[in-house]
Write an enzyme that holds these catalytic residues in place. Structure first.
Site, PDB file in Angstrom:
ATOM      1  N   ASP A  30       0.835  -1.211   0.000  1.00 15.53           N
ATOM      2  CA  ASP A  30       0.000   0.000   0.000  1.00 15.53           C
ATOM      3  C   ASP A  30       0.870   1.263   0.000  1.00 15.53           C
ATOM      4  O   ASP A  30       1.979   1.268   0.545  1.00 15.53           O
ATOM      5  CB  ASP A  30      -0.899  -0.018   1.252  1.00 15.53           C
ATOM      6  CG  ASP A  30      -2.091   0.910   1.091  1.00 15.53           C
ATOM      7  OD1 ASP A  30      -2.369   1.343  -0.044  1.00 15.53           O
ATOM      8  OD2 ASP A  30      -2.743   1.212   2.105  1.00 15.53           O
ATOM      9  N   ASN A  78     -10.622  -3.477  -5.952  1.00 19.22           N
ATOM     10  CA  ASN A  78      -9.899  -2.458  -6.728  1.00 19.22           C
ATOM     11  C   ASN A  78     -10.589  -2.097  -8.052  1.00 19.22           C
ATOM     12  O   ASN A  78     -10.247  -1.088  -8.688  1.00 19.22           O
ATOM     13  CB  ASN A  78      -8.450  -2.898  -7.007  1.00 19.22           C
ATOM     14  CG  ASN A  78      -7.549  -2.779  -5.790  1.00 19.22           C
ATOM     15  OD1 ASN A  78      -6.587  -3.536  -5.638  1.00 19.22           O
ATOM     16  ND2 ASN A  78      -7.843  -1.832  -4.908  1.00 19.22           N
TER      17      ASN A  78
HETATM   18  C1  FPP Z   1      -2.059  -0.006  -3.317  1.00 22.88           C
HETATM   19  O1  FPP Z   1      -1.602   1.321  -3.256  1.00 22.88           O
HETATM   20  C2  FPP Z   1      -1.508  -0.678  -4.497  1.00 22.88           C
HETATM   21  C3  FPP Z   1      -2.231  -1.282  -5.489  1.00 22.88           C
HETATM   22  C4  FPP Z   1      -3.702  -1.351  -5.485  1.00 22.88           C
HETATM   23  C5  FPP Z   1      -1.594  -1.872  -6.683  1.00 22.88           C
HETATM   24  C6  FPP Z   1      -0.327  -2.616  -6.441  1.00 22.88           C
HETATM   25  C7  FPP Z   1       0.335  -2.830  -7.731  1.00 22.88           C
HETATM   26  C8  FPP Z   1       1.661  -2.766  -7.933  1.00 22.88           C
HETATM   27  C9  FPP Z   1       2.659  -2.545  -6.891  1.00 22.88           C
HETATM   28  C10 FPP Z   1       2.187  -2.897  -9.305  1.00 22.88           C
HETATM   29  C11 FPP Z   1       2.427  -4.255  -9.837  1.00 22.88           C
HETATM   30  C12 FPP Z   1       2.837  -5.316  -8.895  1.00 22.88           C
HETATM   31  C13 FPP Z   1       3.655  -6.344  -9.187  1.00 22.88           C
HETATM   32  C14 FPP Z   1       3.688  -7.525  -8.327  1.00 22.88           C
HETATM   33  C15 FPP Z   1       4.526  -6.314 -10.345  1.00 22.88           C
HETATM   34  P1  FPP Z   1      -2.648   2.509  -3.325  1.00 22.88           P
HETATM   35  O2  FPP Z   1      -2.846   2.877  -4.742  1.00 22.88           O
HETATM   36  O3  FPP Z   1      -3.919   2.121  -2.617  1.00 22.88           O
HETATM   37  O4  FPP Z   1      -1.906   3.629  -2.547  1.00 22.88           O
HETATM   38  P2  FPP Z   1      -2.554   4.778  -1.655  1.00 22.88           P
HETATM   39  O5  FPP Z   1      -3.113   4.120  -0.419  1.00 22.88           O
HETATM   40  O6  FPP Z   1      -1.404   5.674  -1.342  1.00 22.88           O
HETATM   41  O7  FPP Z   1      -3.624   5.446  -2.487  1.00 22.88           O
END
Ligand code: FPP
Length: 260
Positions: A30, A78
């Site tokens: 996250d 998501n």
């Molecule tokens: C949460 O951060 C993250 C995600 C929903 C996506 C995770 C995806 C990746 C790291 C990219 C691809 C992964 C791999 C394994 C290659 P957020 O967007 O909720 O962050 P925030 O809480 O700051 O809004």
């Protein structure tokens, strides 16, 4: 002191000296959005940086004694995000797997995907199948990428499989045990996570590995995922080693009469 020990002990020696290295670590990655926002960039910029962090952590974890690593990349919730972000994450995953497959395979990493893959776009399904095939013989560590994954989905899916077996007369109601559920989960045959790490500071499970994390230790760090380094992972492992896992029993001195 710790860093000296870390750098000088071979892995087998490390395991012997510190037997409490978790076998299975699960990470909620996250903080990508906030990381990008702090830099005045679009959220996808943070996800791209997050994918780089994922690669670094995947390559570093086996040398820390981790045999299973589960990364929460896209949850069943998501889909509620804007289309451009959802599509961008899928394109990133496609790019990541295409670019990094040979590196992962040459490091003995086996890639698996957990989640409802039928709900994913065709190009993601194709790259998943290719990744699983190419890395099939990896024996150093299994990395589960949780994609279109939800803990509730996982349990419902297992229950549906059990219901089908009961309906077909293959098993009876008395055969519905914890083992029967476990063997139909997306992580069937794998150890439950010993340690759940969540970056970005939020103290929630967010529908991740609900059944499997019944006795997992939790570690929340304020570090945003793109800033998470192997040193942060070592710090989490150290913290894990200092905890006493009782699995509902009492400690050796009769302490800990709670349920944890
Ligand atoms: C949460 O951060 C993250 C995600 C929903 C996506 C995770 C995806 C990746 C790291 C990219 C691809 C992964 C791999 C394994 C290659 P957020 O967007 O909720 O962050 P925030 O809480 O700051 O809004």
């Amino acid at each position: 002191m710790f860093v000296d020990v870390w750098n000088t002990l071979a892995l087998s020696c490390w395991r012997e000296a510190v037997p409490e290295v978790p076998m299975h670590i699960a990470i909620t990655m996250d903080g990508n959005g906030r990381w990008a926002q702090k830099r005045g960039k679009p959220r996808l910029h943070g996800h791209r940086a997050g994918a780089e962090t994922a690669k670094t952590i995947v390559l570093a974890a086996p040398d820390m004694g981790v045999s299973h690593l589960t990364l929460f990349a896209f949850s069943t919730e998501n889909w509620k995000r804007p289309n451009v972000e959802v599509h961008g994450i899928f394109r990133l995953l496609e790019e990541f797997f295409t670019r990094e497959l040979d590196t992962l395979a040459s490091h003995g990493i086996q890639v698996g995907v957990i989640g409802d893959r039928r709900g994913l776009p065709g190009f993601v399904q194709s790259v998943i199948v290719r990744s699983e095939e190419i890395t099939r013989s990896g024996r150093k560590m299994l990395v589960n990428i949780a994609l279109n994954y939800g803990g509730r989905w996982d349990i419902v899916h297992a229950v549906q499989a059990i219901a089908a077996d009961v309906q077909a007369g293959r098993i009876g109601p008395r055969d519905i045990t914890e083992e029967a559920v476990e063997s139909r989960l997306s992580t069937a045959g794998q150890p439950d996570p010993d340690l759940l790490i969540r970056t970005g500071g939020e103290q929630r499970i967010s529908n991740f590995l609900l059944w499997q994390s019944a006795y997992s230790e939790m570690y929340v760090t304020p570090v945003l995922w793109p800033d998470f380094t192997p040193e942060h992972l070592k710090a989490a492992l150290l913290e894990f080693q200092s905890r006493h896992r009782r699995f509902g029993a009492l400690g050796p001195m009769g302490e800990g009469g709670d349920n944890c």
